[in-house]
Design a protein around this motif. Structure first.
Motif, PDB file in Angstrom:
ATOM      1  N   ALA A   1       0.651  -1.471   0.357  1.00 24.34           N
ATOM      2  CA  ALA A   1      -0.320  -0.259  -0.326  1.00 24.34           C
ATOM      3  C   ALA A   1       1.157   1.160   0.436  1.00 24.34           C
ATOM      4  CB  ALA A   1      -0.878   0.052   1.199  1.00 24.34           C
ATOM      5  N   ARG A   2       0.002   2.666  -0.517  1.00 23.13           N
ATOM      6  CA  ARG A   2       1.372   3.442  -0.042  1.00 23.13           C
ATOM      7  C   ARG A   2       0.488   4.867   1.058  1.00 23.13           C
ATOM      8  NH1 ARG A   2      -1.834   6.886  -4.810  1.00 23.13           N
ATOM      9  NH2 ARG A   2      -3.511   5.416  -4.873  1.00 23.13           N
ATOM     10  N   PHE A   3       0.141   4.514   1.972  1.00 22.09           N
ATOM     11  CA  PHE A   3      -0.391   4.699   3.057  1.00 22.09           C
ATOM     12  C   PHE A   3      -1.154   4.145   3.919  1.00 22.09           C
ATOM     13  CE2 PHE A   3      -2.399   8.071   0.092  1.00 22.09           C
ATOM     14  CZ  PHE A   3      -3.360   8.371   0.949  1.00 22.09           C
ATOM     15  N   VAL A   4      -0.997   4.764   5.158  1.00 21.37           N
ATOM     16  CA  VAL A   4      -2.227   4.199   5.792  1.00 21.37           C
ATOM     17  C   VAL A   4      -2.908   5.646   7.095  1.00 21.37           C
ATOM     18  CG1 VAL A   4      -0.630   3.662   7.852  1.00 21.37           C
ATOM     19  CG2 VAL A   4      -2.781   2.360   7.751  1.00 21.37           C
TER      20      VAL A   4
ATOM     21  N   ILE B   1       2.413   7.445   7.433  1.00 19.12           N
ATOM     22  CA  ILE B   1       0.952   7.393   8.148  1.00 19.12           C
ATOM     23  C   ILE B   1       0.192   8.815   8.157  1.00 19.12           C
ATOM     24  CG2 ILE B   1      -0.446   7.550  10.878  1.00 19.12           C
ATOM     25  CD1 ILE B   1       2.231   5.132  10.865  1.00 19.12           C
ATOM     26  N   ILE B   2      -1.223   8.711   8.393  1.00 19.74           N
ATOM     27  CA  ILE B   2      -1.996   9.718   8.710  1.00 19.74           C
ATOM     28  C   ILE B   2      -2.869  10.228   9.497  1.00 19.74           C
ATOM     29  CG2 ILE B   2      -3.637  11.835   6.574  1.00 19.74           C
ATOM     30  CD1 ILE B   2      -0.957  11.106   5.215  1.00 19.74           C
ATOM     31  N   ASP B   3      -2.419  10.521  10.342  1.00 20.63           N
ATOM     32  CA  ASP B   3      -3.103  10.757  11.024  1.00 20.63           C
ATOM     33  C   ASP B   3      -4.457  11.837  12.142  1.00 20.63           C
ATOM     34  OD1 ASP B   3      -3.540  10.014  14.856  1.00 20.63           O
ATOM     35  OD2 ASP B   3      -0.935   9.681  14.885  1.00 20.63           O
ATOM     36  N   VAL B   4      -5.522  11.005  11.725  1.00 23.36           N
ATOM     37  CA  VAL B   4      -6.583  12.104  11.898  1.00 23.36           C
ATOM     38  C   VAL B   4      -7.545  11.778  13.212  1.00 23.36           C
ATOM     39  CG1 VAL B   4      -6.056  12.900   9.756  1.00 23.36           C
ATOM     40  CG2 VAL B   4      -7.901  11.691   9.973  1.00 23.36           C
ATOM     41  N   THR B   5      -8.403  12.068  13.314  1.00 21.54           N
ATOM     42  CA  THR B   5      -9.312  11.866  13.750  1.00 21.54           C
ATOM     43  C   THR B   5     -10.610  10.653  13.727  1.00 21.54           C
ATOM     44  OG1 THR B   5     -10.866  13.602  13.710  1.00 21.54           O
ATOM     45  CG2 THR B   5      -9.189  13.404  15.926  1.00 21.54           C
TER      46      THR B   5
END
Length: 622
Positions: free
Chosen positions: A580-583, A602-606
């Motif tokens: 995968a490209r990102f999580v 890693i894209i870190d969001v709520t």
């Protein structure tokens, strides 16, 4: 996190002007600061020098890797600098240093710091890498070499990285965010205990018909089950807050310390929260002490739990237990004294908070306040239990009274919202708030206030730490509870109908979208996602569904792992990560087993970010 996402063109300098170690460290810090990576340049520079005092970071072959973990880091980053003349950095081989990698990591994030160091080191040992880096003629060439990204990908990469950096928070907000995650992680494990315990105890009392805990027979046994749940929940709360901070070694200090605080000092849930954080941070600091190799294997199972428990419990017994108990006693006395206008004011605050973000952090603060005092102040749940269910019931009622104001999918969502409202799941109103927040949120807040205040004024007692009509068997003042629910739901429905416009174009009934689902096979997904919320129910799965729909509409394959009430479902594997490209981490509590994702962006969001802007998350990082 992959270092290729931490290196940007504007954090690369191919012609450093520095001539001394002091100057090169300052110049690299200036590069990071100019790129917006630091919240406090002077503090970060001081932390760099603290690390240098431990041991020089100059190595052989002209390479130096100055680095520091610091609260002054706003955004994780790597600065790369090349000196054309060489600098006396005090390297081990006595030679001049001319290639510099400065690593900036947030304090408290050991996984990030170690992983970035390892990845930088692996780059440097590649045959001919340093020679190629020194030979680059411009920043673009150097960046492509460092990140393995070709020039035709550069624009997208820079745009995505820049946007991610802009969204990053200040150190203070990052710290508050981490504290909130730890608290919600604890409450998510606590909720089943108070629900099971509260309902069982209340049912035993109600069925006995005596208004007191039964003393014999099966009902007495059921009551003991409930009492056990209500006794254990504070220990679970403290233990899992500590677990979230310090992993398994924090569990025993948190649980034992919380139990002592509650049972011996009557500190209530507030004491359990304080002790949970105290235990977690105590063990976290203990884990930083380097143990001899012969004892390292005993750290997690013996030394850290033992010493952590002694320090935490000692602090409770000799320092904080008494003051917290006094504060809780004062708060309960204040609640007991409230009547008339005081209850109206408190009902307004709690009702508005409960409805506002529909199961989110603000909702959790209000409901936790009432739930944890259900045994001593059941009138709090009498009002909050109503406010929990009025948002979804109000929206369901609005779709029935004025269907022309809603699209077909919203009318379908109204049916589900009605059911969710009856069983006390506030999140049933989220689909409406996501599509039209400006009109829906004021309406559900007004309904929550009306319902909560009505419950208080009717002196409703709810002996179960839950909401909706499912708890009616254990409610004293059922008529007031029902009236409050109906008034709150009607208030929401009327306001939202008045605010919303009639839908001008009806959807094509014959049109049927294919169901957007998550990839289940290994290594097939373009994008990965993990969703998790405190209750492990609504927000977890609503965020997952939003991401799945967005990915489907964009022609992307996404695999979503949900960490919900039933554990981890659709688990992401190493093969998935490799392909995968990102999580995307869409979470309000700490993600379980995050070490699986150290080699992927890693894209870190709520969860709310994922529900409201799933397409934006996928598009900006394609």
């Amino acid at each position: 996190m992959d270092i290729t996402h931490l290196i940007e063109p504007h954090t690369i300098c191919l012609n450093l002007q520095a001539r001394t170690k002091e100057e090169v460290l300052l110049e690299l810090v200036d590069i990071l600061d100019s790129a917006g990576k630091l919240a406090n340049k002077d503090q970060y520079l001081a932390d760099i020098w603290k690390r240098e005092a431990i041991g020089n970071t100059g190595f052989e072959d002209g390479i130096a890797i100055p680095h520091a973990k610091s609260y002054a880091v706003a955004v994780p980053a790597v600065a790369v600098g090349i000196s054309q003349t060489g600098i006396d950095y005090g390297a081990e081989d006595g030679k001049l240093s001319d290639v510099f990698f400065m690593l900036a990591s947030p304090d408290g994030d050991d996984h990030h710091h170690i992983e970035v160091l390892a990845q930088v080191s692996s780059k440097l040992v590649e045959d001919g890498f340093i020679k190629k880096l020194k030979a680059t003629e411009n920043v673009t060439q150097a960046w492509e070499l460092l990140t393995d990204i070709k020039s035709n990908e550069s624009a997208d990469k820079v745009e995505a990285t820049t946007e991610f950096a802009v969204k990053s928070q200040s150190p203070a907000k990052q710290t508050l965010g981490r504290l909130k995650e730890h608290l919600l992680f604890g409450t998510s494990h606590m909720i089943p205990f108070i629900v099971a315990g509260g309902v069982l105890l209340s049912l035993s009392v109600m069925i006995s018909g005596k208004g007191a805990v039964p003393e014999s027979g099966i009902l007495a046994d059921v009551a003991q089950m409930g009492i056990a749940g209500l006794t254990l929940f504070t220990a679970v709360l403290g233990g899992y807050i500590a677990y979230s901070i310090a992993d398994k070694p924090g569990l025993a200090p948190g649980m034992i310390g919380a139990w002592i605080a509650v049972e011996h000092y009557n500190t209530g849930f507030l004491g359990a929260i304080v002790v949970g954080f105290l235990a977690g941070f105590t063990v976290q600091q203990l884990k930083k002490i380097k143990l001899p190799d012969s004892m390292s294997s005993l750290g997690s199972i013996f030394i850290y739990p033992l010493v952590g428990t002694f320090i935490t419990c000692g602090a409770v017994m000799w320092i904080i237990g008494g003051p917290i108990a006094d504060f809780m006693a004062s708060m309960n006395a204040w609640l007991d004294s409230m009547a008339g206008s005081g209850k109206v004011m408190l009902g307004t605050i709690l009702g508005g908070m409960t409805a506002f973000d529909m199961g989110g952090p603000i909702n959790k603060v209000a409901t936790l306040f009432a739930q944890t005092q259900v045994d001593t102040q059941p009138w709090l749940m009498g009002g909050v239990g109503i406010a929990i269910c009025t948002p979804p019931l109000g929206m369901a009622l609005a779709t029935l009274l004025s269907p022309q104001k809603f699209k077909r999918d919203e009318r379908e969502a109204g049916k589900a919202a009605g059911i969710m409202g009856m069983i006390g799941i506030t999140e049933g109103a989220i689909p409406f708030a996501v599509s039209d927040p400006a009109r829906v949120i004021p309406a559900i807040v007004a309904g929550g206030i009306v319902g909560n205040v009505t419950g208080f004024l009717f002196q409703v007692l709810n002996h179960a730490p839950w909401g909706g009509w499912i708890v009616l068997p254990v409610v004293d003042g059922k008529i007031g509870y029902v009236i409050g629910t109906l008034l709150g739901a009607l208030t929401t429905a009327i306001i939202v109908i008045l605010l919303k416009k009639t839908v001008m174009e009806e959807e094509d009934e014959s049109h049927s979208l294919s169901v957007a689902t998550s990839v289940e096979g290994e290594g097939e997904a373009d994008i990965l996602a993990v969703t998790s919320c405190p209750s492990g129910v609504a927000h977890t799965f609503l965020a997952a569904k939003s991401l799945e729909k967005a990915a489907y509409s964009m022609g992307l394959k996404i695999k979503v792992e949900t960490q919900g009430a039933n554990g981890i479902n659709n688990r992401i594997t190493a093969t998935d990560v490799a392909n995968a490209r990102f999580v995307i981490f869409a979470h309000d509590v700490a993600i379980k087993q995050p070490e699986r994702f150290i080699n992927i962006k890693i894209i870190d969001v709520t969860t709310k970010d994922a529900m409201h802007n799933a397409s934006g998350l996928l598009l900006s990082h394609r």
